[in-house]
Motif scaffolding. Structure first.
Motif, PDB file in Angstrom:
ATOM      1  N   PRO A  47       7.127  -3.059   8.733  1.00 40.08           N
ATOM      2  CA  PRO A  47       8.148  -1.989   8.748  1.00 40.08           C
ATOM      3  C   PRO A  47       8.758  -1.667   7.374  1.00 40.08           C
ATOM      4  CG  PRO A  47       9.146  -4.054   9.388  1.00 40.08           C
ATOM      5  CD  PRO A  47       7.698  -4.368   9.094  1.00 40.08           C
ATOM      6  N   SER A  48       8.016  -1.890   6.305  1.00 41.26           N
ATOM      7  CA  SER A  48       8.515  -1.550   4.976  1.00 41.26           C
ATOM      8  C   SER A  48       8.826  -0.049   4.895  1.00 41.26           C
ATOM      9  CB  SER A  48       7.456  -1.898   3.926  1.00 41.26           C
ATOM     10  OG  SER A  48       7.810  -1.366   2.672  1.00 41.26           O
ATOM     11  N   PRO A  49       9.936   0.318   4.223  1.00 36.55           N
ATOM     12  CA  PRO A  49      10.285   1.752   4.109  1.00 36.55           C
ATOM     13  C   PRO A  49       9.267   2.539   3.288  1.00 36.55           C
ATOM     14  CG  PRO A  49      11.720   0.400   2.720  1.00 36.55           C
ATOM     15  CD  PRO A  49      10.946  -0.549   3.583  1.00 36.55           C
ATOM     16  N   THR A  50       8.555   1.845   2.394  1.00 37.55           N
ATOM     17  CA  THR A  50       7.491   2.504   1.636  1.00 37.55           C
ATOM     18  C   THR A  50       6.151   1.955   2.108  1.00 37.55           C
ATOM     19  OG1 THR A  50       7.657   0.830  -0.118  1.00 37.55           O
ATOM     20  CG2 THR A  50       8.924   2.869  -0.389  1.00 37.55           C
ATOM     21  N   ASP A  52       1.968   1.750   1.630  1.00 37.42           N
ATOM     22  CA  ASP A  52       0.828   1.912   0.741  1.00 37.42           C
ATOM     23  C   ASP A  52      -0.407   2.220   1.584  1.00 37.42           C
ATOM     24  OD1 ASP A  52      -1.696   0.545  -0.611  1.00 37.42           O
ATOM     25  OD2 ASP A  52      -0.298   1.061  -2.222  1.00 37.42           O
ATOM     26  N   MET A  53      -1.059   3.351   1.319  1.00 36.61           N
ATOM     27  CA  MET A  53      -2.183   3.790   2.144  1.00 36.61           C
ATOM     28  C   MET A  53      -3.330   2.787   2.131  1.00 36.61           C
ATOM     29  SD  MET A  53      -4.394   7.347   2.029  1.00 36.61           S
ATOM     30  CE  MET A  53      -2.987   8.342   2.516  1.00 36.61           C
ATOM     31  N   LYS A  54      -3.649   2.256   0.953  1.00 40.08           N
ATOM     32  CA  LYS A  54      -4.771   1.323   0.863  1.00 40.08           C
ATOM     33  C   LYS A  54      -4.483   0.047   1.651  1.00 40.08           C
ATOM     34  CE  LYS A  54      -8.169  -0.488  -2.379  1.00 40.08           C
ATOM     35  NZ  LYS A  54      -8.630  -0.534  -3.790  1.00 40.08           N
ATOM     36  N   GLU A  55      -3.255  -0.459   1.544  1.00 42.32           N
ATOM     37  CA  GLU A  55      -2.889  -1.650   2.306  1.00 42.32           C
ATOM     38  C   GLU A  55      -2.990  -1.377   3.801  1.00 42.32           C
ATOM     39  OE1 GLU A  55       0.205  -3.877  -0.803  1.00 42.32           O
ATOM     40  OE2 GLU A  55       0.935  -3.124   1.132  1.00 42.32           O
ATOM     41  N   CYS A  56      -2.515  -0.212   4.225  1.00 38.37           N
ATOM     42  CA  CYS A  56      -2.530   0.133   5.651  1.00 38.37           C
ATOM     43  C   CYS A  56      -3.950   0.261   6.189  1.00 38.37           C
ATOM     44  CB  CYS A  56      -1.762   1.431   5.888  1.00 38.37           C
ATOM     45  SG  CYS A  56       0.028   1.242   5.803  1.00 38.37           S
ATOM     46  N   ILE A  57      -4.837   0.844   5.409  1.00 41.67           N
ATOM     47  CA  ILE A  57      -6.223   0.997   5.844  1.00 41.67           C
ATOM     48  C   ILE A  57      -6.886  -0.374   5.999  1.00 41.67           C
ATOM     49  CG2 ILE A  57      -8.511   1.800   5.135  1.00 41.67           C
ATOM     50  CD1 ILE A  57      -7.129   4.258   3.927  1.00 41.67           C
ATOM     51  N   LEU A  58      -6.635  -1.251   5.036  1.00 48.46           N
ATOM     52  CA  LEU A  58      -7.192  -2.602   5.113  1.00 48.46           C
ATOM     53  C   LEU A  58      -6.610  -3.385   6.290  1.00 48.46           C
ATOM     54  CD1 LEU A  58      -7.243  -3.546   1.314  1.00 48.46           C
ATOM     55  CD2 LEU A  58      -9.235  -3.130   2.773  1.00 48.46           C
ATOM     56  N   ALA A  59      -5.308  -3.235   6.511  1.00 49.62           N
ATOM     57  CA  ALA A  59      -4.667  -3.917   7.639  1.00 49.62           C
ATOM     58  C   ALA A  59      -5.212  -3.392   8.958  1.00 49.62           C
ATOM     59  CB  ALA A  59      -3.155  -3.730   7.576  1.00 49.62           C
TER      60      ALA A  59
END
Length: 218
Positions: A47-50, A52-59
């Motif tokens: 739930p970080s307010p910012t 990161d697209m790359k982190e989200c795709i990997l997750a």
């Protein structure tokens, strides 16, 4: 020093290169466990307010593999946990992240899970969330067809669906759903027949293997 983004990316590539099946199950499970640990070092995931697209795709990709692996392990609790996290990425980041190629295969798998555990209201909620133009998606049509066959009482069509699945992971939940239907047929057969030969039961339950038929009857 290797960043955690690079570490997760490399581990995912290793996971993708491994063959599926029981022989590699333990090793793949260990890799997925390590991936989940490494994700805790990502600083810009929900739930970080910012974000990161790359982190989200990997997750997202990690939890896709974790969800599918849980089915291979026949671990329902782990399947539920992983899918709950994964669905956050599918629903809340739908407009931010590029669509995953695995999205509808896993959504169809989840709908099969809901059907096989008789969670009908949740199943219908999921259908309502799927865009109309995706209702004919090959993965979504599997659970939708099974439910339609069930409503129609077309049990033979349900039993026959075991022979044609679009993804190996579907087999587990279809088998569970089919077993429930077979028990329903068995209850009806008790009222309809005084006796039934092994050949007749084999036809009725669509179980050609004699040992499997005897196990089911017992």
């Amino acid at each position: 020093m290797t960043s955690y983004i690079d570490k997760v990316s490399n581990t995912l590539q290793k996971l993708k290169s491994m063959p599926e099946g029981k022989d590699s199950l333990t090793q793949r499970d260990q890799l997925v466990t390590q991936l989940r640990i490494d994700l805790t070092f990502f600083e810009n995931l929900p739930p970080s307010p910012t974000v990161d697209m790359k982190e989200c795709i990997l997750a997202r990709e990690t939890y896709e593999y974790a969800t599918l692996l849980a089915v291979e392990k026949e671990d329902i609790e782990q399947f539920e946990r992983n899918f709950t996290i994964l669905k956050t990425y599918y629903d809340e980041f739908d407009k931010i992240l590029p669509q995953s190629q695995k999205k509808y295969s896993i959504l169809g798998l989840y709908m099969l899970y809901l059907l096989s555990f008789n969670k009908i209201s949740e199943y219908h909620t999921e259908i309502e969330l799927i865009p109309h133009d995706e209702l004919n998606n090959v993965f979504i049509k599997v659970p939708m067809s099974l439910e339609q066959y069930f409503v129609e009482g077309s049990y033979n069509k349900i039993l026959g669906s075991k022979q044609n699945v679009p993804h190996p992971s579907y087999q587990f939940f279809i088998d569970r759903f089919v077993d429930a239907i077979r028990y329903e047929i068995a209850r009806s057969a008790e009222r309809a027949y005084v006796s039934l030969s092994m050949k007749g039961m084999s036809t009725l339950f669509m179980i050609t293997n004699e040992a499997q038929l005897k196990t089911f009857i017992e």
